[in-house]
Every structure is written in structure tokens, then in C-alpha cells.
Design an enzyme around this catalytic site. Structure first.
Site, short mmCIF file in Angstrom:
data_model
loop_
_atom_site.label_atom_id
_atom_site.label_comp_id
_atom_site.label_asym_id
_atom_site.label_seq_id
_atom_site.Cartn_x
_atom_site.Cartn_y
_atom_site.Cartn_z
N GLU A 104 45.20 40.29 39.77
CA GLU A 104 45.53 41.53 40.46
C GLU A 104 46.79 41.37 41.29
OE1 GLU A 104 40.83 42.28 41.33
OE2 GLU A 104 42.26 42.43 42.96
N CYS B 36 41.35 41.76 47.34
CA CYS B 36 41.83 41.15 46.12
C CYS B 36 40.73 40.38 45.41
CB CYS B 36 43.03 40.25 46.41
SG CYS B 36 44.53 41.09 45.98
#
Ligand code: SAH
Ligand code: SF4
Length: 368
Positions: A91, A345
């Protein structure tokens, strides 16, 4: 076979040199790919002919692909899911949060000019912090310096990036060589970010902190402290056993003496674990002699992966007041961003790999 990222800087430069091509052409190639990540090598004008042959045989403009880009409902955050060539996902998050407030409504302005990119350095992480979605995956692989830079290339198609923070998946100082190489490229043409605009966040890998200033002066260092005493740290971050608090603080003291730079301290607020008045005093005493900015981070719940709850807002405010009032420590509270797109995250990747039908549907609903 063309397989390496052209942003793997030392590989491409040494291959250029061995083929008798000046490595000065490399930034020109990068500049072109930055504008057009899907380009073919023959579209780049004015390279020596040997360079085309070399690029064709060994390098790809981007080895990763942008799988999806999901905007938060307020448009301030965009979460990128990037597929690496080994099939794993990482990500990266674009944050267009503008600290200048809107003129009329007092809210942060979306689409501000200073986009910050949060990037990943590893797939998974072996540090095992038990509040972290990435930690729950275990360690899968290190990103190459090219794969780290490709996140910046993909994000640059969406927003002009001014700041980069290594606060995505993974522990950057456990992938030291690739992270340092990627930062060297980021601070040179065509990216040309100032090192002052790059922040490396670490759980506290002491031997790497000791080297960091020599390898990368002027960088910002953020340390995920999260607890003011060793036992609470060990309870929430198993890596603290290998990197004891006292030794970590000594390493930070040395880092600050040499670098003369302020250090950012991250402190995740976990209800009933590390958010009480006594913890604020312990943290204040621990940091009193440092030049630091403490960033209190509201815990972003990660479902059944973690037992913790976020601290009450009032607790966070009192914690901040104690650090500021009694110890005169600059203390900010991180704005929660992009919760509707799994802000912390690692969450999106963990959700993706979950076999639960509901979660997969969630992700597919979010695709653009
Ligand atoms: N491994 C590095 C950088 C990646 S994590 C580090 O730990 O510093 C980036 C930041 O996100 C760290 O401060 C980490 O503690 C924080 N973080 C991890 N999980 C979180 C969660 N669920 N909610 C809020 N912050 C979280
Ligand atoms: Fe790794 Fe950072 Fe997550 Fe800890 S918080 S598991 S060090 S990514």
C-alpha cells in the site's frame, strides 16, 4: 530477460557503465518514465543505441502495477494498492492534507498543494507489533529500491508529491540498503525531493540508527516509541526486547548530538495501556532533554487482529496538556485520515488476502 526495475539505481548504473554508456543518461530515462510509466524504451528520444538494447534486454520501466486507487469520502486521502512482480501487494497513501485551514469552515482544505506520500518498504514485517495490521502478516519480502521508488512514480500520476514518509508497510531500517538507495534517488533529478521532506519511521533498530546520519544526513527520523517504559513497550512491541528502551534512548541522544536535528516521536494512544497520566509524566521525563516533537496517534482499530481500543478523546487531550504544560514538549495529535478506506497501513492488504467473502466484497466495492 527484462525483469529488473529501471529504478534499481545501482544495477542500472553499473550495467550502463559496463556497456560503455554514460550513467548520466539514467536520470533522463527516469524522467521519461516518471511522466509515462507505461512507456516503451524506443519512445525515449536521444539515447545511445547501446542503451536501448540494454534496457530492452534487462529492465522494465515499472515492475509493479497500480491495482487500485481509492479516494476517501472527503477526497483528502487516496490509498493505492500496488501489485509487485512477485504477486504480492503493498500500500501507498497520498495525503493531500493541507495544514492551512479552510477560509470559511475551519476544516483542512482538500486538494492542498503539498501532497505527502506514505510508502511501504517491505511486504509484511517481522517486528510483530500487536496493534499493527502489517505486523499480523509476518514478514514476506523486502522491496527493492526500484520497487520503493515505483510507489512514488505511481503516486506522481495522481498528485504532485512534496513529502515522503516511510510509514507504510514494513520496517524501513530492516531493509536498510534498499531504503538508503531509494532515498538517494529521490533526492536527485528527476525527483529532486529535499531530504528534509523525507521521513523514515522506525520501531527503533539501534544499529541502523547509529549509521543513518552518516549515510543520509538531513533526513527526518521518526521513532515509534509508543510507551515510556520497557515493560509496556515489550507488551505491545515484541521487538523492544531486542532493542531495549534505555539503549534506544542512548542511540537517539547520540543521533541528535551528531545531526543537530529534532526527532519525531510517535506515540499510539491505546486505551488503558499507555494513555494514563503517569505515562504522560514518564514520557515527559524520558524526553525532557531531547529536541523532539511528539505526535500522539489515535489507534486505528484493525478488527479482530488486535485487542486494543482507541483512547478517549479527553485522555488524548490531557496527555497532550501534560507533555506541553509540565515538560514544555511540542506535542501534536495526528488527524485521523482515510478511516473509511482502511486508513492504517497494511489494512487493505490484510483484508485482501483474507478469505472472508465479506471483506473481499468490501474491497471490490471500493475499486475505481
Ligand atoms: N515500521 C515503522 C514504519 C511503519 S508503521 C514503524 O513502526 O515506525 C508507521 C506508523 O504507523 C508507526 O508509528 C506505527 O506504530 C503506526 N501504526 C501501526 N498500526 C497502527 C494502527 N492500527 N493505528 C495507528 N497507528 C498504527
Ligand atoms: Fe512493523 Fe511498524 Fe507494524 Fe511494528 S508498527 S509491525 S515495526 S510495520
Amino acid at each position: 530477460m527484462a525483469c529488473r526495475s529501471v529504478f534499481d539505481a545501482s544495477a542500472v548504473k553499473s550495467d550502463f557503465e559496463s556497456a560503455g554508456i554514460s550513467p548520466n543518461f539514467v536520470p533522463l530515462v527516469w524522467k521519461h518514465v516518471l511522466k509515462n510509466p507505461n512507456c516503451r524504451w524506443d519512445e525515449i528520444p536521444s539515447l545511445p543505441s547501446a542503451a536501448y538494447a540494454l534496457l530492452n534486454s534487462k529492465f522494465m520501466p515499472c515492475t509493479s502495477t497500480l491495482h487500485s486507487a481509492v479516494d476517501s469520502s472527503d477526497q483528502v486521502t487516496t490509498k493505492l494498492l500496488i501489485k509487485l512482480k512477485n504477486g504480492e501487494f503493498v500500500e501507498a497513501v497520498v495525503m493531500r492534507y493541507d495544514t492551512r485551514l479552510g477560509k470559511y469552515d475551519g476544516k483542512p482544505r482538500p486538494g492542498g498543494p503539498r501532497a505527502t506520500l506514505c510508502i511501504s518498504s517491505q511486504v509484511g514485517c517481522k517486528m510483530g507489533c500487536n496493534f499493527c495490521a502489517t505486523g499480523s502478516m509476518g514478514f514476506k519480502s523486502n522491496l527493492s529500491s526500484g520497487e520503493i521508488l515505483e510507489q512514488l512514480v505511481h503516486a506522481s500520476q495522481i498528485s504532485a508529491i512534496r513529502n515522503v514518509v516511510f510509514m507504510g508497510m514494513g520496517e524501513p531500517l530492516n531493509n536498510y540498503a534498499a531504503v538508503v538507495e531509494a532515498i538517494r534517488v529521490m533526492t536527485a533529478p528527476p525527483f529532486q525531493l529535499s531530504p528534509k521532506k523525507i521521513t523514515v519511521s522506525t520501531v527503533g533498530i539501534i544499529h541502523a540508527i547509529n549509521k543513518l546520519h552518516g549515510d543520509m544526513p538531513n533526513l527526518n527520523l521518526a521513532v515509534s516509541l509508543h510507551a515510556p517504559v520497557q515493560d509496556i513497550r515489550c507488551q505491545i512491541m515484541p521487538a523492544a526486547r531486542a532493542f531495549p528502551l534505555e539503549k534506544l534512548m542512548n542511540a537517539l541522544q547520540k543521533y541528535q548530538t551528531i545531526s543537530q536535528q529534532k526527532i519525531f516521536i510517535e506515540y499510539i494512544m491505546l486505551d488503558g495501556v499507555n494513555d494514563e497520566e503517569q505515562h504522560a509524566h514518564q514520557l515527559g521525563k524520558l524526553l525532557e532533554t531531547f529536541d523532539v516533537v511528539v505526535n500522539l496517534i489515535p489507534f486505528n482499530p484493525i478488527g479482530s487482529l488486535s485487542p486494543y481500543r482507541s483512547s478517549k478523546d479527553q485522555r488524548v487531550v490531557e496527555f497532550q496538556k501534560t507533555l506541553r504544560g509540565t515538560y514544555n514538549i511540542r506535542t501534536t495529535v495526528r488527524k485521523q485520515m482515510g478511516q473509511d478506506i482502511s486508513g492504517a497501513c497494511g489494512q487493505l492488504v490484510v483484508k485482501r488476502s483474507s478469505k472472508t467473502a465479506n471483506l473481499i466484497t468490501d474491497i471490490e466495492d471500493l475499486h475505481i
